[in-house]
Every structure is written in C-alpha cells, then in structure tokens.
Design an enzyme around this catalytic site. Structure first.
Site, PDB file in Angstrom:
ATOM      1  N   ASP A 263       8.471 -23.221 -27.797  1.00  0.00           N
ATOM      2  CA  ASP A 263       9.622 -23.872 -28.421  1.00  0.00           C
ATOM      3  C   ASP A 263       9.333 -24.011 -29.913  1.00  0.00           C
ATOM      4  O   ASP A 263       8.292 -23.551 -30.397  1.00  0.00           O
ATOM      5  CB  ASP A 263       9.919 -25.232 -27.785  1.00  0.00           C
ATOM      6  CG  ASP A 263      11.399 -25.570 -27.819  1.00  0.00           C
ATOM      7  OD1 ASP A 263      11.910 -25.863 -28.917  1.00  0.00           O
ATOM      8  OD2 ASP A 263      12.057 -25.523 -26.759  1.00  0.00           O
ATOM      9  N   HIS A 317      15.151 -22.483 -31.045  1.00  0.00           N
ATOM     10  CA  HIS A 317      13.905 -23.045 -30.507  1.00  0.00           C
ATOM     11  C   HIS A 317      12.715 -22.132 -30.804  1.00  0.00           C
ATOM     12  O   HIS A 317      11.856 -21.905 -29.946  1.00  0.00           O
ATOM     13  CB  HIS A 317      14.032 -23.292 -28.991  1.00  0.00           C
ATOM     14  CG  HIS A 317      15.075 -24.312 -28.648  1.00  0.00           C
ATOM     15  ND1 HIS A 317      14.869 -25.666 -28.796  1.00  0.00           N
ATOM     16  CD2 HIS A 317      16.345 -24.173 -28.183  1.00  0.00           C
ATOM     17  CE1 HIS A 317      15.967 -26.321 -28.433  1.00  0.00           C
ATOM     18  NE2 HIS A 317      16.872 -25.438 -28.058  1.00  0.00           N
ATOM     19  N   GLU A 388      21.499 -23.491 -27.508  1.00  0.00           N
ATOM     20  CA  GLU A 388      21.507 -24.341 -28.699  1.00  0.00           C
ATOM     21  C   GLU A 388      21.226 -23.590 -30.004  1.00  0.00           C
ATOM     22  O   GLU A 388      20.534 -24.082 -30.894  1.00  0.00           O
ATOM     23  CB  GLU A 388      20.511 -25.492 -28.522  1.00  0.00           C
ATOM     24  CG  GLU A 388      20.883 -26.422 -27.378  1.00  0.00           C
ATOM     25  CD  GLU A 388      19.973 -27.617 -27.252  1.00  0.00           C
ATOM     26  OE1 GLU A 388      20.456 -28.686 -26.850  1.00  0.00           O
ATOM     27  OE2 GLU A 388      18.758 -27.481 -27.534  1.00  0.00           O
TER      28      GLU A 388
END
Length: 602
Positions: A263, A317, A388
């Site tokens: 991440d 990420h 995201e």
C-alpha cells in the site's frame, strides 16, 4: 544461639505447613468449583444446574462442551452441513495417540499422499490440543480412519470439488471412520468435521477425548470463495500471526486468504527485480516478507484447505517504496508521494499513486509482475486492487495534465477514467506476459468509479475481470453488475468490515450482525470476504478484531443457513472455545454466565 535457631525453625515449619494447607484448600476449592454445576440437554440447549439440585431422573454432563457434543440437531459442528446428516447422542472415549490412518483408497500420487500426511498430522495435533495435558487415560478405544479419494488434484480453485462424506461407527473397542471425497480438500474438511465431533473429558487418572459413536454427514459448500482480506501494509503482521489466522480459517472451512501486501504506507514485499522498492518501502529490515516467507505461507495455507491471493494494489495506494526512481533516471513512477495537505491528494495519508504518463512505469511494472508471478503457484490468480484512485492527485500533477492534453483530452472525470482504463489494459497485458506459459486467467478488481455500471463495459471485460464489491447491503451495485454479466465477490461494508467501529463515524458490527448478513445467491457470485484493514490494528490486536466474528462469516459462506444468529448461540460459543484451544485469542462476546445459560441474554 541454639534456642534462637530452634524457635526460627519452629516458626518456619509452621509457615510451611500453613502454605501447604492453603495450597490444598485452594486446589480442593477449585475442584469443587469446577464440579459446582452440571449440564443437561433440553430442547436442543444445554441448561446449567447446581449440583445440589440435580434430578435423579435426568442425564447430566460434567462440562458444557460435553453436553453440547450430544445436544442439538448439529452437535458442535461449525459450520453446519449442507447435505443429509445423522448424529448419535452417545459417546465413547478415545486418545489421539490411538488414531490410525488407512490411505489405501487414495490414488498412487506423491502429491496426494503428501497432502494427506500433512493434513492428518494437523488433525492429530488439533486432537491433542483439545484433549489437553495428561491425555493418557488407558481405557480409550482405538480409531481407524479410512480415506477414499477419487481425484489427484492438489491445487485449489473456484472449480475444486470440496464435498465430502463422513461416516463414523463403533464396533466394540474400535471407532471406524470412513471418509469419501472427490479431492484432498474435501477429505481435509471431513477431518475438520471429525475433530469437531470430539471434546475433552477429564478424570483423576488422566484425560481423554469423547467422540460420537455414530455419525453420517454429506457436506459441500454453497460458495466456492470464502475469504478473509488481511492488510499487512498499514501495519506489518508477523508470519506467526498470519499462520494463526490460517489455523482459525481452517477450523471454519474458509478457503481464501486475500493478502493485501502493499500500500502507500509500506511496501514490505521483497522484490528481486527492484530491491530498492523494499529498501525504501519497508518499515525496517525486520518488517519484510522475503520471497521464501511468502512461499511458506502459500504452502502452510494449502495444507489447511486455503488458497492465497496476493494483491498488488494499483494505480492508487502506491507511494512509499517508489521514492528512488527519479534519482535513478526513471522519472517519477509514483506522484503525490507523501505530499501535503493530503486531503486534497488522496483518501488517507500518506498519498501516492502510480504515474501513467511516465513510459518507464510499464517497463518497471513488467519486472514487478514477473516477481509476483514467480511467487504465485501455477494456475493461481492475482488481485490488482484498483480502488480509490483520486483524480485530484493526477489533476495536480503537471506531467499527467500535459500527457492528457497531448492526447486531446481535458481534465474532466471521463478524461481521467479513460487514463485509468488505459492503465488497466496495459497492466493486464503485462500480467499475461508474465504468465505466458499458462492459459489466460481472470483477475480481481475492487469496485470503484471504473466499475460503475454506466461505464464498466467500456473499460473492463467481463471475461477477464471479477469485481469485489465493498458497498453497504442496501446498495444496488451488486445487482446492477450481475445484470451486466460480471462475476462478483461480496464484502458487505456495513457488516463484514471488521476495522469499523474504531475510527470516524463507523460502527462496530457484532457477531450476530455478521452472521445475519446474507449475500445474493447467483451463479455469478463466487462468494464473499470479511476485511481486516489495519490502520488501527496490529498483530497484538489482530486476533480479537478478527475472531470469533470471522467464524460467523465462515458458516454464512459455507452453508448460507436459513436460520439467524439467535438459533446458533451454543454452537458459536463452542467454536470460540475451539479457537482458543488452537492458540487463537478471540475477543469475548458475552459474560460467561450467558455462555452457560444459553438464550437468557438476548
């Protein structure tokens, strides 16, 4: 001096005697407390009764677990069987050391025999854990387990047949067990069920196990994907802690560990192609998953009936680990990396997204995917993340804005979606190239703007992509994607996100809410996953945040029972006790009084 010594000795002698008396008194008191209550089975529930008020006409059991073994429709099984079953209410005593295996009914295949040997060792280990110390009562029966397997398959997929039949009968002083399964995975599940048909029995001259004298079970899972997502990038989770989760999953017949291993916070995976990523991305030298560690986890999981799906999240990420690329002449592989104010550039700090405007990105990713491919067993897939993506980051990066302009694109949402779709097409080709000796396989993406029903068919092929949805149970997205023919994995955000309730305005979801969360049944729905995101969890709190709630997910995905949580209390509490026996530290879900007085605390 002699008189003084004599008095001192006398005093010490008195103290010693007193200490001994106190210890004996405590021991006697503990023994009396342990036998203060007996338990009887009434209407499928175990009721507690003080020993001074026993009814001579009733049958009582010394322990709650002994009662639960013979009480109720499903005994102590978790999850419940989906096929026909018949369970006796009589028990006999056995010892783990008296168990013998007959594998004559299995194919002459080295991998099959090795798999069975490993799973049988795990089974015996679990029996010893259940039995406890001094497991040596001499009057126990012998156990002979015969296994019949049809196929030589030893790798797990969504197509694997995990069904089994388990038959237990008692002839004199021998308990005979027959396991019939199509694959070794079904046989493994049968051994798990068999272990759950036992419980510890304590005597003054040694402990043993009680096992049902007769049982017949036909069983298979409703969903082929029964998973846990574990994030080990926000907070590093040790291999020992990961193995504990796998042990718990095996006890619940869950079969997928979705390993979110990278991440923006950290990149703890050792890369052969670019060790600089790990050097810059790991929290320290102690917080690295070496390639041999990852392979060991794959193998540890497989012998417990679990496949591991690695996730390399991109293009969002992706931050720490990529600091070095500009100095190395590769340009910025990641943009917005650790920039502030973070709220304008990402969902949570630290920021970082891959840079699709940099042509060196795809050359680097080709090598990174090759590293992942070398870790993943033949036939296994990869999770590509894909959630995201924050358009504000790309929009604030001049290099990306210029790239869009050079391709006659603007700075609207559709322009960034097109850029994202272009990235996804490119990395899928890179992955296919890294697995060129294998047939094309699907990959998984999180639901996102790219999977919006209005645009998904523009960017993602339903033949190549499986969507993992993470929306509330009332959200129509799963139904909309099903209508378009996409395969799904369901992670219900307001029931199966176990990090919720500890940050922001999120709520904690108790095990009953978790259990009662039903997902759609459709041939395109592979199953579901509970999710452990670790912003506020590390290995010291991991067990209690995960268990025993994950067991509730396990029964939901294995059996999809029509009953709700109010009907499973006794078995659920027994499963929690089983987890503790196997070295896991689940959170408490109710006072002990409620455990001993089922249905009185609803």
């Amino acid at each position: 001096m002699r008189a003084v010594n004599s008095k001192a000795c006398s005093f010490l002698a008195v103290v010693t005697v007193c200490v001994v008396i106190v210890k004996i008194a405590i021991a006697v008191d503990r023994e009396s407390i342990s036998s203060l209550y007996k338990f009887r089975c009434f209407s499928g529930k175990c009721l507690r009764q003080h020993q001074d008020y026993l009814n001579e006409s009733e049958q009582y059991f010394d322990s709650l677990n002994e009662c639960r073994l013979v009480c109720g429709e499903y005994s102590a099984l978790w999850p419940i069987p989906t096929g026909e079953f018949r369970l006796s209410h009589e028990t006999t005593e056995i010892l783990p050391g008296n168990v013998r295996f007959d594998n004559a009914g299995t194919p002459e295949d080295r991998k099959v025999k090795q798999f069975l040997n490993e799973t049988q060792k795990i089974f015996i280990k679990n029996l010893f854990r259940e039995c406890g110390r001094s497991c040596n009562r001499t009057s126990a029966s012998n156990v002979l387990i015969s296994t019949n397997i049809q196929a030589t398959e030893t790798s797990l997929s969504w197509q694997t047949n995990e069904s089994y039949e388990l038959h237990v009968s008692t002839q004199g002083s021998t308990v005979e067990v027959a396991i019939i399964a199509n694959t070794v995975f079904g046989a493994r599940h049968a051994l798990e069920s068999l272990s759950q048909l036992t419980t510890a029995k304590q005597y003054r001259d040694g402990n043993c196990l009680l096992i049902l004298t007769e049982a017949h079970i036909s069983d298979s899972p409703v969903f082929p994907h029964r998973g846990l997502l574990l994030d080990t990038a926000r907070n590093f989770i040790s291999l020992k802690a990961i193995r504990r989760q796998l042990d718990g999953m095996a006890s619940t017949k869950m079969n997928v560990l979705h390993w979110h291993i990278t991440d923006s916070q950290s990149f703890p995976l050792e890369l052969v192609s670019f060790p600089q990523v790990t050097f810059n991305g790991a929290y320290s030298e102690r917080h690295i998953y070496k390639q041999k560690d990852v392979r060991q986890i794959f193998e540890y999981a497989r012998y417990r009936g679990i496949r591991v799906i690695l996730e390399f999240d991109a293009p969002a990420h992706a931050g720490n680990g990529w600091q070095w690329t500009a100095d190395a002449g590769l340009g910025n592989i990641s943009v917005c990396l650790n920039e502030q104010p973070w709220r304008k550039l990402c969902i949570e700090p630290p920021c970082g997204q891959l840079n699709p405007a940099n042509p060196n990105l795809y050359n680097v990713l080709q090598e990174v995917y090759a590293d992942f491919a070398s870790l993943i067993p033949t036939g296994e897939i990869i999770h590509m993340g894909g959630d995201e993506v924050f358009f504000g980051c790309w929009n604030a990066t001049q290099e990306i804005v210029d790239y869009l302009a050079s391709h006659r694109r603007g700075r609207e949402q559709k322009d960034f979606l097109d850029l994202w779709g272009e990235f996804q097409r490119s990395v899928l080709k890179l992955w296919d190239r890294s697995r060129s000796n294998e047939p094309l396989s699907p990959t998984i993406l999180w639901s996102s703007h790219l999977t919006d029903p209005e645009v998904i068919e523009t960017y993602l092929s339903k033949d190549r992509y499986i969507v993992q949805t993470w929306v509330e149970e009332s959200n129509e997205l799963p139904k909309q994607l099903l209508k378009k023919g996409y395969r799904l994995i369901i992670s219900t955000k307001n029931a199966w996100y176990f990090d919720h309730g500890f940050w922001g305005v999120t709520n904690y979801y108790g095990w009953r809410k978790v259990y009662n969360n039903k997902i759609l049944k459709n041939s395109l729905i592979l199953g579901g996953e509970a999710c452990i995101w670790t912003e506020f969890i590390d290995e010291h709190s991991l067990d209690s945040r995960t268990w025993p709630r994950l067991a509730a997910v396990g029964e939901r995905l294995w059996a999809d029972p029509q009953i709700d949580a109010s009907k499973v209390e006794g078995r659920f509490y027994r499963q929690r006790d089983r987890l503790i026996t196997r070295g896991i530290n689940p959170e408490a879900v109710t006072p002990q009084w409620c455990v001993q007085n089922e249905d009185e605390c609803r």
